[in-house]
Design a protein around this motif. Sequence first.
Motif, PDB file in Angstrom:
ATOM      1  N   LEU A 140     -13.487 -10.513   2.649  1.00 23.03           N
ATOM      2  CA  LEU A 140     -12.774  -9.675   3.442  1.00 23.03           C
ATOM      3  C   LEU A 140     -11.200  -9.760   3.279  1.00 23.03           C
ATOM      4  O   LEU A 140     -10.732 -10.895   3.470  1.00 23.03           O
ATOM      5  CB  LEU A 140     -13.062  -9.534   5.019  1.00 23.03           C
ATOM      6  N   PRO A 141     -10.658  -8.721   3.421  1.00 27.01           N
ATOM      7  CA  PRO A 141      -8.899  -8.763   3.220  1.00 27.01           C
ATOM      8  C   PRO A 141      -8.499  -9.573   4.445  1.00 27.01           C
ATOM      9  O   PRO A 141      -9.001  -9.193   5.760  1.00 27.01           O
ATOM     10  CB  PRO A 141      -8.414  -7.277   3.058  1.00 27.01           C
ATOM     11  N   ILE A 142      -7.498 -10.373   4.488  1.00 31.21           N
ATOM     12  CA  ILE A 142      -6.862 -10.836   5.705  1.00 31.21           C
ATOM     13  C   ILE A 142      -5.261 -10.812   5.657  1.00 31.21           C
ATOM     14  O   ILE A 142      -4.415 -10.930   4.625  1.00 31.21           O
ATOM     15  CB  ILE A 142      -7.239 -12.548   5.700  1.00 31.21           C
ATOM     16  N   LEU A 143      -4.826 -10.389   6.662  1.00 31.62           N
ATOM     17  CA  LEU A 143      -3.227 -10.611   7.198  1.00 31.62           C
ATOM     18  C   LEU A 143      -2.975 -11.867   8.041  1.00 31.62           C
ATOM     19  O   LEU A 143      -3.597 -11.654   9.165  1.00 31.62           O
ATOM     20  CB  LEU A 143      -3.074  -9.377   7.794  1.00 31.62           C
ATOM     21  N   LEU A 192       0.378  -4.842   9.417  1.00 29.71           N
ATOM     22  CA  LEU A 192      -0.996  -4.164   9.461  1.00 29.71           C
ATOM     23  C   LEU A 192      -1.031  -2.863   8.426  1.00 29.71           C
ATOM     24  O   LEU A 192      -2.025  -2.851   7.762  1.00 29.71           O
ATOM     25  CB  LEU A 192      -0.780  -3.659  10.682  1.00 29.71           C
ATOM     26  N   GLN A 193       0.007  -2.296   7.993  1.00 30.06           N
ATOM     27  CA  GLN A 193       0.245  -1.234   7.103  1.00 30.06           C
ATOM     28  C   GLN A 193      -0.244  -1.672   5.694  1.00 30.06           C
ATOM     29  O   GLN A 193      -1.064  -1.213   5.016  1.00 30.06           O
ATOM     30  CB  GLN A 193       1.598  -0.566   6.844  1.00 30.06           C
ATOM     31  N   ARG A 194       0.129  -2.926   5.365  1.00 29.25           N
ATOM     32  CA  ARG A 194       0.045  -3.356   4.174  1.00 29.25           C
ATOM     33  C   ARG A 194      -1.589  -3.842   4.045  1.00 29.25           C
ATOM     34  O   ARG A 194      -2.227  -3.550   3.036  1.00 29.25           O
ATOM     35  CB  ARG A 194       0.750  -4.611   3.903  1.00 29.25           C
ATOM     36  N   LEU A 195      -1.968  -4.400   5.175  1.00 27.57           N
ATOM     37  CA  LEU A 195      -3.527  -4.856   5.280  1.00 27.57           C
ATOM     38  C   LEU A 195      -4.214  -3.181   5.164  1.00 27.57           C
ATOM     39  O   LEU A 195      -5.501  -3.412   4.507  1.00 27.57           O
ATOM     40  CB  LEU A 195      -3.895  -5.282   6.577  1.00 27.57           C
ATOM     41  N   LEU A 196      -3.895  -2.395   5.837  1.00 33.53           N
ATOM     42  CA  LEU A 196      -4.664  -0.950   5.687  1.00 33.53           C
ATOM     43  C   LEU A 196      -4.701  -0.649   4.232  1.00 33.53           C
ATOM     44  O   LEU A 196      -5.835   0.106   3.957  1.00 33.53           O
ATOM     45  CB  LEU A 196      -3.822  -0.058   6.617  1.00 33.53           C
ATOM     46  N   TYR A 197      -3.595  -0.902   3.532  1.00 31.04           N
ATOM     47  CA  TYR A 197      -3.531  -0.472   2.038  1.00 31.04           C
ATOM     48  C   TYR A 197      -4.820  -1.207   1.405  1.00 31.04           C
ATOM     49  O   TYR A 197      -5.385  -0.670   0.257  1.00 31.04           O
ATOM     50  CB  TYR A 197      -2.225  -0.700   1.410  1.00 31.04           C
ATOM     51  N   PHE A 198      -4.712  -2.709   1.858  1.00 23.39           N
ATOM     52  CA  PHE A 198      -5.929  -3.183   1.168  1.00 23.39           C
ATOM     53  C   PHE A 198      -7.276  -2.682   1.396  1.00 23.39           C
ATOM     54  O   PHE A 198      -8.070  -2.334   0.662  1.00 23.39           O
ATOM     55  CB  PHE A 198      -5.752  -4.895   1.616  1.00 23.39           C
TER      56      PHE A 198
END
Length: 211
Positions: A140-143, A192-198
């Motif tokens: 899973l992607p992680i920020l 969070l925007q970058r996590l959304l891109y992921f």
Amino acid sequence: MPSIGEIFGLCCGACRIGCYTLYVKLCCKSAPSQRQEYQLICLGLSKAGKTTLLTMLCGEKADDIQPTQGFNIKAIPFKEAILNVKEIGGQENVRPFWNRYYDNIEGIVFIIDSSCSPEEFLTVKEELHKVLGHASLKGLPILILANYQDQSSARKTDQIIKDFDLDERAAGRKWLVHPCSYADVESARDGLQRLLYFLKGIEVKEDSARI
């Protein structure tokens, strides 16, 4: 071994999750959101600033914030999606039960106090490695939000990446270490925007991001 009170609190938390899920399904059925929704979990040690940051990101007042007992759920809106963030308390007696909240999660937010003591930093590292190694969260992607960047003792993202061994420990997933502080809450929103891109499969080009 957890006390009867701790077990009762965890049971109540599980019931709250069930009730929340049922509420969303029943009450929102007639007016579904036009934006895609993602289910995230927010973890980190107590006093890392999880509740305050999430409250501010929702546009709510962050006065008199109390440490999270059990969990909170915040819906953070973006133009193209809504991030439903389940924040879990970070107290020492709660952390062993984090894995009870890992079901149906699509992404991870891990908030750290980047200005904490060396001893606490080691504890943060240990807990993060447990999260990264858990089977339910595999891939899973992680920020990782490095909070308190406005403090003179704050560690920079490059140092955090190195000290946490992220190039090795987070291999096989998309990840990002992003600086933030209460004084600039938009920096947390940017993370969070970058996590959304992921989550949406959009490439992120940034030195502190890895794919």
